[in-house]
Write a protein that holds these residues in place. Structure first.
Motif, mmCIF file in Angstrom:
data_model
loop_
_atom_site.group_PDB
_atom_site.id
_atom_site.type_symbol
_atom_site.label_atom_id
_atom_site.label_comp_id
_atom_site.label_asym_id
_atom_site.label_seq_id
_atom_site.Cartn_x
_atom_site.Cartn_y
_atom_site.Cartn_z
ATOM 1 N N THR A 1 0.858 -1.186 0.000
ATOM 2 C CA THR A 1 0.000 0.000 0.000
ATOM 3 C C THR A 1 0.895 1.238 0.000
ATOM 4 O O THR A 1 2.060 1.189 0.406
ATOM 5 N N TYR A 2 0.333 2.378 -0.449
ATOM 6 C CA TYR A 2 1.122 3.587 -0.641
ATOM 7 C C TYR A 2 0.412 4.803 -0.062
ATOM 8 O O TYR A 2 -0.812 4.829 0.058
ATOM 9 N N ALA A 3 1.212 5.799 0.268
ATOM 10 C CA ALA A 3 0.689 7.092 0.708
ATOM 11 C C ALA A 3 1.450 8.196 -0.024
ATOM 12 O O ALA A 3 2.635 8.041 -0.326
ATOM 13 N N PHE A 4 0.789 9.308 -0.303
ATOM 14 C CA PHE A 4 1.463 10.434 -0.929
ATOM 15 C C PHE A 4 2.510 10.994 0.035
ATOM 16 O O PHE A 4 2.288 11.110 1.238
ATOM 17 N N ASP A 5 3.660 11.380 -0.530
ATOM 18 C CA ASP A 5 4.760 11.861 0.315
ATOM 19 C C ASP A 5 5.464 13.053 -0.332
ATOM 20 O O ASP A 5 6.681 13.118 -0.382
ATOM 21 N N GLY A 6 4.673 13.987 -0.864
ATOM 22 C CA GLY A 6 5.255 15.200 -1.432
ATOM 23 C C GLY A 6 5.936 14.957 -2.768
ATOM 24 O O GLY A 6 5.604 14.018 -3.496
ATOM 25 N N PHE A 7 6.920 15.801 -3.058
ATOM 26 C CA PHE A 7 7.626 15.739 -4.340
ATOM 27 C C PHE A 7 9.111 15.492 -4.114
ATOM 28 O O PHE A 7 9.646 15.707 -3.028
ATOM 29 N N VAL A 8 9.774 15.025 -5.167
ATOM 30 C CA VAL A 8 11.217 14.830 -5.121
ATOM 31 C C VAL A 8 11.914 16.179 -4.935
ATOM 32 O O VAL A 8 11.307 17.240 -5.124
ATOM 33 N N ASP A 9 13.205 16.152 -4.583
ATOM 34 C CA ASP A 9 13.933 17.404 -4.365
ATOM 35 C C ASP A 9 14.150 18.145 -5.683
ATOM 36 O O ASP A 9 13.890 17.618 -6.764
ATOM 37 N N THR A 10 14.634 19.348 -5.590
ATOM 38 C CA THR A 10 14.720 20.247 -6.750
ATOM 39 C C THR A 10 15.577 19.676 -7.872
ATOM 40 O O THR A 10 15.206 19.746 -9.051
#
Length: 212
Positions: free
Chosen positions: A134-143
């Motif tokens: 199962t998965y959860a959203f965790d923002g975005f990758v670094d710049t």
């Protein structure tokens, strides 16, 4: 010895709904966080169109769901790889289909539809994902990684092995021998990964995979 990882153009399936010209645009995380859709994910591999996702509308509002490149899915199994989303591929009639018949991703209340999303592993040394994860959203990758991801999102999904190598070069910096113990790749894949890095303004000589 690392387990040789299987990667390929599997299907990332999204449960979608009908199509409407008046649909409101929403990113997949925004729609989920606002309680407008239900989501379920299923992983069928490491790289390419491999993450299965089910989206079901919870409102009578029609939403046009978008998949922002660089969005991270955190694997809730601690030792299994997290994934980064690259691009939405298109809609299918059923999870078993291989033919994409629509580019739209529109929700409809209590209706499930299916689509394909291109996604990649963020962790070379993690265990491959499995269907039960199962998965959860965790923002975005670094710049820096986002710069590469944005470039990869514009490239053909056929080069999925090269894309995965380019991502792992930035996240884990493996040498050629280490990478070859984990995934199968050709010299074409390495050369294409190098091209991707150059186009995204990275110097491939800084990464072990491309050193002699």
């Amino acid at each position: 010895m690392y387990l040789l990882r299987t990667i390929g153009l599997g299907l990332l399936l999204i449960v979608l709904t009908g199509c409407s010209l008046n649909a409101e645009p929403r990113s997949i995380q925004e729609a989920y966080d606002q309680g407008l859709i239900d989501l379920a994910f299923k992983n069928s591999g490491t790289a390419g169109s491999v993450l299965m996702m089910t989206v079901t509308g919870k409102t009578d509002r029609s939403l046009r769901i978008t998949i922002p490149a660089g969005l991270i899915l955190d694997n809730q199994s601690a030792d299994h790889e997290d994934m980064v989303l690259i691009a939405y591929e298109g809609q299918l009639d059923t999870p078993e289909d291989t033919y994409i018949h629509s580019r739209a991703l529109i929700t409809k209340q209590d209706t499930a539809r299916y689509g394909v999303i291109e996604a990649y592993s963020l962790e070379l040394y993690a265990e491959p994902g499995v269907e039960a994860d199962t998965y959860a959203f965790d923002g975005f990758v670094d710049t820096e990684l986002q710069r590469l991801i944005d470039h990869l999102a514009m490239q053909s999904s056929d080069e999925f092995v090269a894309k995965q190598l380019a991502i792992w070069a930035l996240t884990d910096n493996p040498d050629h021998a280490t990478a070859s113990e984990i995934i199968e790749f050709s010299e074409h894949d390495v050369a294409q990964a190098r091209t991707f890095l150059l186009a995204a303004k990275f110097d491939p000589t800084n990464y072990l995979l491309f050193q002699e």
